[in-house]
Design an enzyme around this catalytic site. Structure first.
Site, PDB file in Angstrom:
ATOM      1  N   ASP A   8       0.881  -1.166   0.000  1.00 29.05           N
ATOM      2  CA  ASP A   8       0.000   0.000   0.000  1.00 29.05           C
ATOM      3  C   ASP A   8       0.921   1.219   0.000  1.00 29.05           C
ATOM      4  OD1 ASP A   8      -2.211   1.796   0.663  1.00 29.05           O
ATOM      5  OD2 ASP A   8      -1.411   1.766   2.710  1.00 29.05           O
ATOM      6  N   ASP A  10      -0.279   5.123   0.831  1.00 22.09           N
ATOM      7  CA  ASP A  10      -0.573   6.155   1.845  1.00 22.09           C
ATOM      8  C   ASP A  10      -0.698   5.570   3.235  1.00 22.09           C
ATOM      9  OD1 ASP A  10      -2.437   7.507  -0.767  1.00 22.09           O
ATOM     10  OD2 ASP A  10      -0.674   8.450   0.091  1.00 22.09           O
TER      11      ASP A  10
HETATM   12  C1  XBP Z   1      -5.308   6.339   0.475  1.00 16.97           C
HETATM   13  C2  XBP Z   1      -6.449   7.011  -0.166  1.00 16.97           C
HETATM   14  C3  XBP Z   1      -6.196   8.070  -1.202  1.00 16.97           C
HETATM   15  C4  XBP Z   1      -5.482   9.258  -0.565  1.00 16.97           C
HETATM   16  C5  XBP Z   1      -5.628  10.497  -1.417  1.00 16.97           C
HETATM   17  O1  XBP Z   1      -4.815   5.432  -0.470  1.00 16.97           O
HETATM   18  O2  XBP Z   1      -7.582   6.665   0.119  1.00 16.97           O
HETATM   19  O3  XBP Z   1      -7.457   8.476  -1.693  1.00 16.97           O
HETATM   20  O4  XBP Z   1      -6.115   9.548   0.687  1.00 16.97           O
HETATM   21  O5  XBP Z   1      -5.100  10.257  -2.705  1.00 16.97           O
HETATM   22  P1  XBP Z   1      -3.946   4.099  -0.023  1.00 16.97           P
HETATM   23  P2  XBP Z   1      -5.973  10.685  -3.988  1.00 16.97           P
HETATM   24  O6  XBP Z   1      -3.899   4.029   1.501  1.00 16.97           O
HETATM   25  O7  XBP Z   1      -4.688   2.940  -0.649  1.00 16.97           O
HETATM   26  O8  XBP Z   1      -2.581   4.347  -0.625  1.00 16.97           O
HETATM   27  O9  XBP Z   1      -6.482  12.080  -3.718  1.00 16.97           O
HETATM   28  O10 XBP Z   1      -5.032  10.614  -5.166  1.00 16.97           O
HETATM   29  O11 XBP Z   1      -7.079   9.659  -4.051  1.00 16.97           O
HETATM   30 MG    MG Z   2      -3.029   3.262   3.253  1.00 17.41          MG
END
Ligand code: XBP
Ligand code: MG
Length: 279
Positions: A8, A10
């Site tokens: 993953d 973020d």
């Molecule tokens: C986390 C998310 C993303 C980010 C924002 O993604 O839900 O939407 O918060 O990025 P993960 P965007 O934990 O799966 O990496 O604005 O590009 O969606």
């Molecule tokens: Mg995440």
């Protein structure tokens, strides 16, 4: 036999929600003269909605359901999200987002051990490339055999779609892959895809109630500060390295057999609400 780590982004690679996304959303709102400012507490709530465009749409529905449902609202959201992505990428390129403990070490170790690396994330592809290049160098996007990001799948996490999408393009079985996540939403997606999952909780996910996971940790660990948490149902401290992941994956399969995580097998939930493989 563990063949691939599916990461993953973020919250797992870096504390991007706190250091990057939240300020970028607020900068985009200010650009457009909108009276919206997502503080930490509100943003923590809004993270239940994955995908930046979906998160803006959800907020707008709460703020002004009539305007949010008017023709052209989707175009306005896409425009706002493009502004936000530009601000996020700029922040990352200015070095405002650092990798979490142990991430660089484990990525390098995994490559040296011949494991395949992949990414399964809800965030936008531009954000993935910017973060990798800014923290691991210009060639680092090439370390990942498959990158499943953003709108590649119609249903975002907690749906398992992005993990299926990545695993199928890797050409590997679920029991040959291990997912690294930071949140309940992400762990639910990985487990529903039948993947053994290791969670390193992040700033916004400390209280998340997890599905059945191999390990529920505070981070991947560094020589200065070992990781700490639960693994295979027992308290554990140390460095999460390739050998450790191989052992956990093997023991996890032995303990759960064909009824592995993600096959709807209920697991005991401990007092923290974190459910993990029975001891
Ligand atoms: C986390 C998310 C993303 C980010 C924002 O993604 O839900 O939407 O918060 O990025 P993960 P965007 O934990 O799966 O990496 O604005 O590009 O969606
Ligand atoms: Mg995440």
């Amino acid at each position: 036999m563990l063949r691939a780590l599916i990461w993953d982004v973020d919250g797992t690679l870096a504390e991007t929600e706190h250091d990057g996304h939240r300020p970028a959303f607020n900068q985009a709102f200010a650009d457009e003269g909108l009276p919206w400012q997502w503080d930490e507490a509100l943003y923590g709530e809004l993270l239940a909605v994955t995908g930046g465009k979906e998160r803006i749409a959800h907020w707008w529905q709460r703020w002004d359901p009539v305007a949010a449902s008017a023709p052209g609202a989707a175009v306005a959201i896409r425009h706002l999200h493009a502004l936000k992505t530009a601000h996020y990428v700029a922040r990352v390129q200015q070095g405002q987002v650092a990798l979490r403990p142990g991430v660089r070490r484990l990525l390098i170790e995994a490559r040296a051990a011949g494991l395949t690396l992949a990414i399964a994330t809800t965030t936008s592809p531009d954000n993935v490339a910017a973060l990798l290049q800014a923290t691991l160098g210009p060639d680092s996007p090439g370390w990942f055999a498959v990158v499943g990001a953003g709108d590649v799948v119609p249903a975002k996490k907690p749906a398992p779609d992005v993990y299926h999408w990545v695993r199928q393009r890797l050409g590997l079985r679920a029991d040959q892959c291990l997912a690294l996540e930071d949140s309940a939403v992400g762990a639910r997606a990985a487990v529903a895809a039948g993947l053994a999952t290791v969670v390193t909780r992040s700033r916004y996910t400390a209280q998340d109630v997890l599905p059945p996971v191999l390990a529920d940790l505070d981070n991947l660990g560094s020589h200065e500060r070992p990781a700490c948490g639960l693994a295979l149902g027992r308290p554990w401290r140390g460095l999460v390295d390739v050998h450790r992941l191989q052992v956990w994956a093997r023991l996890g399969q032995a303990q759960t057999g064909s009824d592995g995580p993600g096959r709807g097998q209920p697991y005991p939930v401990d007092e923290k609400g974190s459910s993990f493989l029975a001891a």
